[in-house]
Design a protein around this motif. Structure first.
Motif, PDB file in Angstrom:
ATOM      1  N   GLN A 175      -3.681   6.229  11.794  1.00 40.69           N
ATOM      2  CA  GLN A 175      -4.033   4.825  11.572  1.00 40.69           C
ATOM      3  C   GLN A 175      -3.148   4.186  10.505  1.00 40.69           C
ATOM      4  O   GLN A 175      -3.210   2.973  10.298  1.00 40.69           O
ATOM      5  CB  GLN A 175      -5.506   4.710  11.152  1.00 40.69           C
ATOM      6  CG  GLN A 175      -6.485   5.326  12.121  1.00 40.69           C
ATOM      7  CD  GLN A 175      -6.293   4.856  13.549  1.00 40.69           C
ATOM      8  OE1 GLN A 175      -6.228   3.664  13.810  1.00 40.69           O
ATOM      9  NE2 GLN A 175      -6.171   5.796  14.471  1.00 40.69           N
ATOM     10  N   LEU A 176      -2.336   5.006   9.843  1.00 39.61           N
ATOM     11  CA  LEU A 176      -1.528   4.550   8.713  1.00 39.61           C
ATOM     12  C   LEU A 176      -0.046   4.709   8.995  1.00 39.61           C
ATOM     13  O   LEU A 176       0.367   5.595   9.752  1.00 39.61           O
ATOM     14  CB  LEU A 176      -1.887   5.373   7.468  1.00 39.61           C
ATOM     15  CG  LEU A 176      -3.367   5.416   7.067  1.00 39.61           C
ATOM     16  CD1 LEU A 176      -3.574   6.392   5.935  1.00 39.61           C
ATOM     17  CD2 LEU A 176      -3.867   4.032   6.716  1.00 39.61           C
ATOM     18  N   THR A 177       0.756   3.901   8.325  1.00 40.49           N
ATOM     19  CA  THR A 177       2.196   4.088   8.359  1.00 40.49           C
ATOM     20  C   THR A 177       2.533   5.228   7.387  1.00 40.49           C
ATOM     21  O   THR A 177       1.713   5.553   6.511  1.00 40.49           O
ATOM     22  CB  THR A 177       2.933   2.811   7.900  1.00 40.49           C
ATOM     23  OG1 THR A 177       2.626   2.583   6.515  1.00 40.49           O
ATOM     24  CG2 THR A 177       2.549   1.599   8.744  1.00 40.49           C
ATOM     25  N   PRO A 178       3.719   5.816   7.498  1.00 43.32           N
ATOM     26  CA  PRO A 178       4.102   6.834   6.511  1.00 43.32           C
ATOM     27  C   PRO A 178       4.024   6.306   5.073  1.00 43.32           C
ATOM     28  O   PRO A 178       3.621   7.034   4.165  1.00 43.32           O
ATOM     29  CB  PRO A 178       5.540   7.200   6.904  1.00 43.32           C
ATOM     30  CG  PRO A 178       5.582   6.947   8.385  1.00 43.32           C
ATOM     31  CD  PRO A 178       4.719   5.717   8.579  1.00 43.32           C
ATOM     32  N   GLU A 179       4.378   5.051   4.862  1.00 48.00           N
ATOM     33  CA  GLU A 179       4.288   4.471   3.519  1.00 48.00           C
ATOM     34  C   GLU A 179       2.828   4.398   3.067  1.00 48.00           C
ATOM     35  O   GLU A 179       2.511   4.679   1.909  1.00 48.00           O
ATOM     36  CB  GLU A 179       4.901   3.070   3.503  1.00 48.00           C
ATOM     37  CG  GLU A 179       4.856   2.417   2.130  1.00 48.00           C
ATOM     38  CD  GLU A 179       5.472   1.027   2.131  1.00 48.00           C
ATOM     39  OE1 GLU A 179       4.702   0.060   2.317  1.00 48.00           O
ATOM     40  OE2 GLU A 179       6.693   0.937   1.950  1.00 48.00           O
ATOM     41  N   GLN A 180       1.924   4.043   3.970  1.00 42.54           N
ATOM     42  CA  GLN A 180       0.507   3.975   3.620  1.00 42.54           C
ATOM     43  C   GLN A 180      -0.067   5.359   3.317  1.00 42.54           C
ATOM     44  O   GLN A 180      -0.939   5.493   2.459  1.00 42.54           O
ATOM     45  CB  GLN A 180      -0.291   3.302   4.738  1.00 42.54           C
ATOM     46  CG  GLN A 180      -0.041   1.815   4.838  1.00 42.54           C
ATOM     47  CD  GLN A 180      -0.688   1.214   6.077  1.00 42.54           C
ATOM     48  OE1 GLN A 180      -0.670   1.794   7.157  1.00 42.54           O
ATOM     49  NE2 GLN A 180      -1.261   0.031   5.903  1.00 42.54           N
ATOM     50  N   VAL A 181       0.427   6.382   4.016  1.00 37.01           N
ATOM     51  CA  VAL A 181      -0.017   7.754   3.719  1.00 37.01           C
ATOM     52  C   VAL A 181       0.371   8.101   2.285  1.00 37.01           C
ATOM     53  O   VAL A 181      -0.432   8.646   1.528  1.00 37.01           O
ATOM     54  CB  VAL A 181       0.555   8.776   4.732  1.00 37.01           C
ATOM     55  CG1 VAL A 181       0.271  10.205   4.282  1.00 37.01           C
ATOM     56  CG2 VAL A 181      -0.015   8.530   6.126  1.00 37.01           C
ATOM     57  N   SER A 182       1.598   7.774   1.891  1.00 37.84           N
ATOM     58  CA  SER A 182       2.038   8.012   0.507  1.00 37.84           C
ATOM     59  C   SER A 182       1.203   7.212  -0.477  1.00 37.84           C
ATOM     60  O   SER A 182       0.828   7.716  -1.542  1.00 37.84           O
ATOM     61  CB  SER A 182       3.513   7.652   0.341  1.00 37.84           C
ATOM     62  OG  SER A 182       4.312   8.514   1.112  1.00 37.84           O
ATOM     63  N   GLN A 183       0.894   5.971  -0.131  1.00 37.24           N
ATOM     64  CA  GLN A 183       0.069   5.134  -0.995  1.00 37.24           C
ATOM     65  C   GLN A 183      -1.353   5.704  -1.104  1.00 37.24           C
ATOM     66  O   GLN A 183      -1.933   5.700  -2.190  1.00 37.24           O
ATOM     67  CB  GLN A 183       0.013   3.700  -0.461  1.00 37.24           C
ATOM     68  CG  GLN A 183       1.326   2.966  -0.583  1.00 37.24           C
ATOM     69  CD  GLN A 183       1.328   1.649   0.200  1.00 37.24           C
ATOM     70  OE1 GLN A 183       0.488   1.408   1.066  1.00 37.24           O
ATOM     71  NE2 GLN A 183       2.301   0.806  -0.101  1.00 37.24           N
ATOM     72  N   LEU A 184      -1.892   6.182   0.008  1.00 43.72           N
ATOM     73  CA  LEU A 184      -3.230   6.773  -0.007  1.00 43.72           C
ATOM     74  C   LEU A 184      -3.268   7.977  -0.943  1.00 43.72           C
ATOM     75  O   LEU A 184      -4.209   8.135  -1.721  1.00 43.72           O
ATOM     76  CB  LEU A 184      -3.655   7.183   1.410  1.00 43.72           C
ATOM     77  CG  LEU A 184      -5.011   7.868   1.535  1.00 43.72           C
ATOM     78  CD1 LEU A 184      -6.143   6.955   1.074  1.00 43.72           C
ATOM     79  CD2 LEU A 184      -5.223   8.330   2.973  1.00 43.72           C
ATOM     80  N   GLN A 185      -2.238   8.806  -0.879  1.00 40.63           N
ATOM     81  CA  GLN A 185      -2.175   9.952  -1.788  1.00 40.63           C
ATOM     82  C   GLN A 185      -2.119   9.478  -3.236  1.00 40.63           C
ATOM     83  O   GLN A 185      -2.871   9.979  -4.086  1.00 40.63           O
ATOM     84  CB  GLN A 185      -0.963  10.826  -1.477  1.00 40.63           C
ATOM     85  CG  GLN A 185      -0.848  12.003  -2.432  1.00 40.63           C
ATOM     86  CD  GLN A 185       0.384  12.857  -2.193  1.00 40.63           C
ATOM     87  OE1 GLN A 185       1.086  12.705  -1.209  1.00 40.63           O
ATOM     88  NE2 GLN A 185       0.639  13.771  -3.110  1.00 40.63           N
ATOM     89  N   ALA A 186      -1.263   8.535  -3.529  1.00 46.18           N
ATOM     90  CA  ALA A 186      -1.117   8.042  -4.904  1.00 46.18           C
ATOM     91  C   ALA A 186      -2.419   7.404  -5.399  1.00 46.18           C
ATOM     92  O   ALA A 186      -2.846   7.640  -6.533  1.00 46.18           O
ATOM     93  CB  ALA A 186       0.040   7.041  -4.994  1.00 46.18           C
ATOM     94  N   ILE A 187      -3.053   6.623  -4.557  1.00 51.58           N
ATOM     95  CA  ILE A 187      -4.315   5.973  -4.928  1.00 51.58           C
ATOM     96  C   ILE A 187      -5.389   7.028  -5.185  1.00 51.58           C
ATOM     97  O   ILE A 187      -6.107   6.975  -6.190  1.00 51.58           O
ATOM     98  CB  ILE A 187      -4.758   4.984  -3.835  1.00 51.58           C
ATOM     99  CG1 ILE A 187      -3.816   3.769  -3.802  1.00 51.58           C
ATOM    100  CG2 ILE A 187      -6.215   4.557  -4.016  1.00 51.58           C
ATOM    101  CD1 ILE A 187      -3.932   2.928  -2.549  1.00 51.58           C
ATOM    102  N   SER A 188      -5.504   7.986  -4.286  1.00 53.05           N
ATOM    103  CA  SER A 188      -6.529   9.025  -4.429  1.00 53.05           C
ATOM    104  C   SER A 188      -6.306   9.841  -5.690  1.00 53.05           C
ATOM    105  O   SER A 188      -7.263  10.154  -6.412  1.00 53.05           O
ATOM    106  CB  SER A 188      -6.534   9.930  -3.194  1.00 53.05           C
ATOM    107  OG  SER A 188      -6.856   9.176  -2.037  1.00 53.05           O
ATOM    108  N   GLU A 189      -5.053  10.205  -5.968  1.00 52.71           N
ATOM    109  CA  GLU A 189      -4.750  10.967  -7.175  1.00 52.71           C
ATOM    110  C   GLU A 189      -5.039  10.150  -8.430  1.00 52.71           C
ATOM    111  O   GLU A 189      -5.535  10.694  -9.424  1.00 52.71           O
ATOM    112  CB  GLU A 189      -3.303  11.447  -7.150  1.00 52.71           C
ATOM    113  CG  GLU A 189      -3.089  12.551  -6.117  1.00 52.71           C
ATOM    114  CD  GLU A 189      -1.627  12.934  -5.913  1.00 52.71           C
ATOM    115  OE1 GLU A 189      -0.723  12.254  -6.469  1.00 52.71           O
ATOM    116  OE2 GLU A 189      -1.392  13.909  -5.180  1.00 52.71           O
ATOM    117  N   ALA A 190      -4.775   8.842  -8.396  1.00 51.58           N
ATOM    118  CA  ALA A 190      -5.054   7.979  -9.556  1.00 51.58           C
ATOM    119  C   ALA A 190      -6.558   7.896  -9.804  1.00 51.58           C
ATOM    120  O   ALA A 190      -7.010   7.971 -10.948  1.00 51.58           O
ATOM    121  CB  ALA A 190      -4.466   6.586  -9.327  1.00 51.58           C
TER     122      ALA A 190
END
Length: 169
Positions: A134-149
């Protein structure tokens, strides 16, 4: 505690409120769907799957119970109950710790590893279909960064992040 009571509430803006509600609904529905998929296809709850995954990724497929509780972000009592059920299924066995009589290890059995190997493809497909695809590769990276934050902020605030899910899905 008193400091919070005297401070005015920091209300969410309309955009923040929409983001919060979308996040809450999406994570609840995804967790419910993944739980149902694992139960339906493999006869195990997600928490048991997480335990099997965690043990499968360790040397000799074993961990001290205390470390397993930490890695799966589970309370010791909840983990003990889950391991007892996994023992009944023949998927995990406990072993005494030679260095510490009070300590115990949880070990993934060959049958437990086979159950994990059987369950993993369906679970990973569900994660891929309902989240990753459901996500673009950029959104997957953003999801990881958001979750880690968010996790880091919770840990800095001293929030007990020991319940219930780990990092693998």
């Amino acid at each position: 505690m008193a400091e919070t009571a005297t401070r005015a509430p920091r209300w969410l803006s309309d955009d923040e409120q929409r983001a919060w509600r979308a996040y809450l609904q999406a994570t609840r529905l995804l967790a419910e769907h993944l739980e149902a998929q694992l139960q339906r296809d493999s006869g195990m709850p997600h928490a048991y799957y997480e335990i099997l995954v965690t043990l499968s990724e360790t040397p000799e497929r074993r961990l001290r119970m205390s470390e397993l509780a930490e890695r799966t972000r589970s309370s010791r009592s909840r983990l003990s109950h889950a391991v007892a059920r996994l023992e009944e299924a023949g998927w995990v066995q406990r072993a005494n710790c030679a260095e510490d009589r009070r300590g115990a290890f949880a070990e993934l059995t060959d049958d437990g590893f086979a159950a994990l190997v059987e369950a993993a493809p369906g679970h990973v497909e569900a994660v891929r279909t309902h989240l990753i695809d459901q996500l673009t590769p950029e959104q997957v990276s953003q999801l990881q960064a958001i979750s880690e934050a968010v996790l880091a902020g919770l840990e800095r605030a001293g929030v007990d992040t020991g319940c219930p899910m780990g990092s693998n899905s």
